[in-house]
Design a protein around this motif. Structure first.
Motif, PDB file in Angstrom:
ATOM      1  N   ILE A  22     -31.187   9.840  27.300  1.00 44.48           N
ATOM      2  CA  ILE A  22     -30.449   9.144  28.357  1.00 44.48           C
ATOM      3  C   ILE A  22     -31.375   8.201  29.109  1.00 44.48           C
ATOM      4  O   ILE A  22     -31.035   7.028  29.340  1.00 44.48           O
ATOM      5  N   LEU A  23     -32.557   8.674  29.469  1.00 44.47           N
ATOM      6  CA  LEU A  23     -33.509   7.818  30.184  1.00 44.47           C
ATOM      7  C   LEU A  23     -33.891   6.600  29.351  1.00 44.47           C
ATOM      8  O   LEU A  23     -34.013   5.490  29.883  1.00 44.47           O
ATOM      9  N   ALA A  24     -34.055   6.802  28.049  1.00 41.74           N
ATOM     10  CA  ALA A  24     -34.402   5.678  27.175  1.00 41.74           C
ATOM     11  C   ALA A  24     -33.285   4.635  27.174  1.00 41.74           C
ATOM     12  O   ALA A  24     -33.558   3.427  27.223  1.00 41.74           O
ATOM     13  N   LEU A  25     -32.031   5.065  27.131  1.00 43.32           N
ATOM     14  CA  LEU A  25     -30.919   4.112  27.179  1.00 43.32           C
ATOM     15  C   LEU A  25     -30.843   3.407  28.531  1.00 43.32           C
ATOM     16  O   LEU A  25     -30.542   2.215  28.596  1.00 43.32           O
ATOM     17  N   ARG A  27     -33.168   2.479  30.321  1.00 43.05           N
ATOM     18  CA  ARG A  27     -34.168   1.407  30.425  1.00 43.05           C
ATOM     19  C   ARG A  27     -33.523   0.061  30.155  1.00 43.05           C
ATOM     20  O   ARG A  27     -33.978  -0.968  30.654  1.00 43.05           O
ATOM     21  N   GLU A  28     -32.458   0.056  29.360  1.00 42.63           N
ATOM     22  CA  GLU A  28     -31.763  -1.186  29.007  1.00 42.63           C
ATOM     23  C   GLU A  28     -30.905  -1.708  30.147  1.00 42.63           C
ATOM     24  O   GLU A  28     -30.514  -2.871  30.143  1.00 42.63           O
ATOM     25  N   GLY A  29     -30.558  -0.858  31.095  1.00 39.06           N
ATOM     26  CA  GLY A  29     -29.699  -1.269  32.206  1.00 39.06           C
ATOM     27  C   GLY A  29     -28.750  -0.156  32.579  1.00 39.06           C
ATOM     28  O   GLY A  29     -28.890   0.977  32.132  1.00 39.06           O
ATOM     29  N   GLU A  30     -27.779  -0.497  33.407  1.00 39.04           N
ATOM     30  CA  GLU A  30     -26.817   0.487  33.888  1.00 39.04           C
ATOM     31  C   GLU A  30     -25.732   0.763  32.844  1.00 39.04           C
ATOM     32  O   GLU A  30     -25.348  -0.128  32.094  1.00 39.04           O
ATOM     33  N   TRP A  31     -25.274   2.011  32.834  1.00 39.80           N
ATOM     34  CA  TRP A  31     -24.244   2.439  31.897  1.00 39.80           C
ATOM     35  C   TRP A  31     -23.233   3.333  32.610  1.00 39.80           C
ATOM     36  O   TRP A  31     -23.629   4.177  33.412  1.00 39.80           O
ATOM     37  N   PRO A  32     -21.951   3.230  32.244  1.00 37.64           N
ATOM     38  CA  PRO A  32     -20.996   4.246  32.681  1.00 37.64           C
ATOM     39  C   PRO A  32     -21.170   5.492  31.822  1.00 37.64           C
ATOM     40  O   PRO A  32     -21.620   5.414  30.674  1.00 37.64           O
ATOM     41  N   VAL A  33     -20.824   6.647  32.363  1.00 40.72           N
ATOM     42  CA  VAL A  33     -21.051   7.901  31.659  1.00 40.72           C
ATOM     43  C   VAL A  33     -20.329   7.931  30.314  1.00 40.72           C
ATOM     44  O   VAL A  33     -20.853   8.470  29.338  1.00 40.72           O
ATOM     45  N   THR A  34     -19.139   7.352  30.232  1.00 40.27           N
ATOM     46  CA  THR A  34     -18.394   7.394  28.966  1.00 40.27           C
ATOM     47  C   THR A  34     -19.140   6.652  27.867  1.00 40.27           C
ATOM     48  O   THR A  34     -19.195   7.117  26.729  1.00 40.27           O
ATOM     49  N   ASP A  35     -19.735   5.512  28.197  1.00 45.73           N
ATOM     50  CA  ASP A  35     -20.492   4.746  27.195  1.00 45.73           C
ATOM     51  C   ASP A  35     -21.779   5.468  26.797  1.00 45.73           C
ATOM     52  O   ASP A  35     -22.160   5.472  25.626  1.00 45.73           O
ATOM     53  N   LEU A  36     -22.447   6.076  27.780  1.00 42.04           N
ATOM     54  CA  LEU A  36     -23.651   6.853  27.472  1.00 42.04           C
ATOM     55  C   LEU A  36     -23.316   7.995  26.521  1.00 42.04           C
ATOM     56  O   LEU A  36     -24.012   8.217  25.532  1.00 42.04           O
ATOM     57  N   GLU A  38     -20.771   8.341  24.481  1.00 42.56           N
ATOM     58  CA  GLU A  38     -20.407   7.844  23.150  1.00 42.56           C
ATOM     59  C   GLU A  38     -21.636   7.409  22.368  1.00 42.56           C
ATOM     60  O   GLU A  38     -21.794   7.757  21.200  1.00 42.56           O
ATOM     61  N   ARG A  39     -22.504   6.680  23.005  1.00 45.43           N
ATOM     62  CA  ARG A  39     -23.716   6.173  22.340  1.00 45.43           C
ATOM     63  C   ARG A  39     -24.607   7.319  21.849  1.00 45.43           C
ATOM     64  O   ARG A  39     -25.226   7.229  20.799  1.00 45.43           O
ATOM     65  N   LEU A  40     -24.653   8.416  22.619  1.00 41.40           N
ATOM     66  CA  LEU A  40     -25.517   9.537  22.278  1.00 41.40           C
ATOM     67  C   LEU A  40     -24.795  10.624  21.482  1.00 41.40           C
ATOM     68  O   LEU A  40     -25.397  11.634  21.135  1.00 41.40           O
ATOM     69  N   GLY A  41     -23.514  10.432  21.223  1.00 39.03           N
ATOM     70  CA  GLY A  41     -22.773  11.403  20.418  1.00 39.03           C
ATOM     71  C   GLY A  41     -22.581  12.739  21.106  1.00 39.03           C
ATOM     72  O   GLY A  41     -22.679  13.786  20.472  1.00 39.03           O
ATOM     73  N   MET A  42     -22.322  12.701  22.408  1.00 35.03           N
ATOM     74  CA  MET A  42     -22.085  13.946  23.142  1.00 35.03           C
ATOM     75  C   MET A  42     -20.794  13.795  23.944  1.00 35.03           C
ATOM     76  O   MET A  42     -20.304  12.688  24.135  1.00 35.03           O
ATOM     77  N   SER A  43     -20.297  14.907  24.415  1.00 32.88           N
ATOM     78  CA  SER A  43     -19.078  14.869  25.225  1.00 32.88           C
ATOM     79  C   SER A  43     -19.392  14.272  26.601  1.00 32.88           C
ATOM     80  O   SER A  43     -20.536  14.319  27.069  1.00 32.88           O
ATOM     81  N   GLN A  44     -18.367  13.748  27.234  1.00 36.95           N
ATOM     82  CA  GLN A  44     -18.541  13.181  28.565  1.00 36.95           C
ATOM     83  C   GLN A  44     -18.972  14.243  29.578  1.00 36.95           C
ATOM     84  O   GLN A  44     -19.878  13.985  30.374  1.00 36.95           O
TER      85      GLN A  44
END
Length: 113
Positions: A22-25, A27-36, A38-44
């Motif tokens: 999560i911290l690595a993502l 670094r790219e900028g702000e994210w909503p929890v749903t996108d995080l 999905e990107r990491l393949g985990m439940s909200q």
């Protein structure tokens, strides 16, 4: 000695690989929890739990943007990690210097043969 709760200690909080992801993502900028999530393949809910821990130790900040909550990295919270790792810099520099000296000696020996 009992282990510190993950919510009270930066070192324990980042011991969890998914939190480091999560911290690595972030670094790219702000994210909503749903996108995080999905990107990491985990439940909200799981992503929210990790974000809560990271917020509590000061590694993540949250910002309201309309109906969304955007999560961003607060790298100031990494200072204790940086300072601790920095303490090993002298050790590694000396180790690499010794390795370089050894390699140079090997090269010199091979050239003399």
């Amino acid at each position: 000695m009992a282990r510190a709760a993950t919510t009270s200690d930066t070192f324990n909080a980042i011991a969890e690989p998914q939190r480091r992801d999560i911290l690595a993502l972030l670094r790219e900028g702000e994210w909503p929890v749903t996108d995080l999530a999905e990107r990491l393949g985990m439940s909200q809910p799981r992503a929210s739990k990790h974000l809560r821990v990271l917020r509590e130790v000061g590694l993540v900040r949250v910002r309201e943007a309309g109906k969304q909550r955007l999560y961003g990295l607060d790298a100031r919270g990494l200072r204790p990690i940086h300072e601790w790792v920095g303490g090993f810099e002298r050790f590694w520099n000396e180790s690499f210097d010794r390795l370089d000296t050894y390699v140079q000696e090997l090269k010199q020996t091979q050239q003399e043969e």
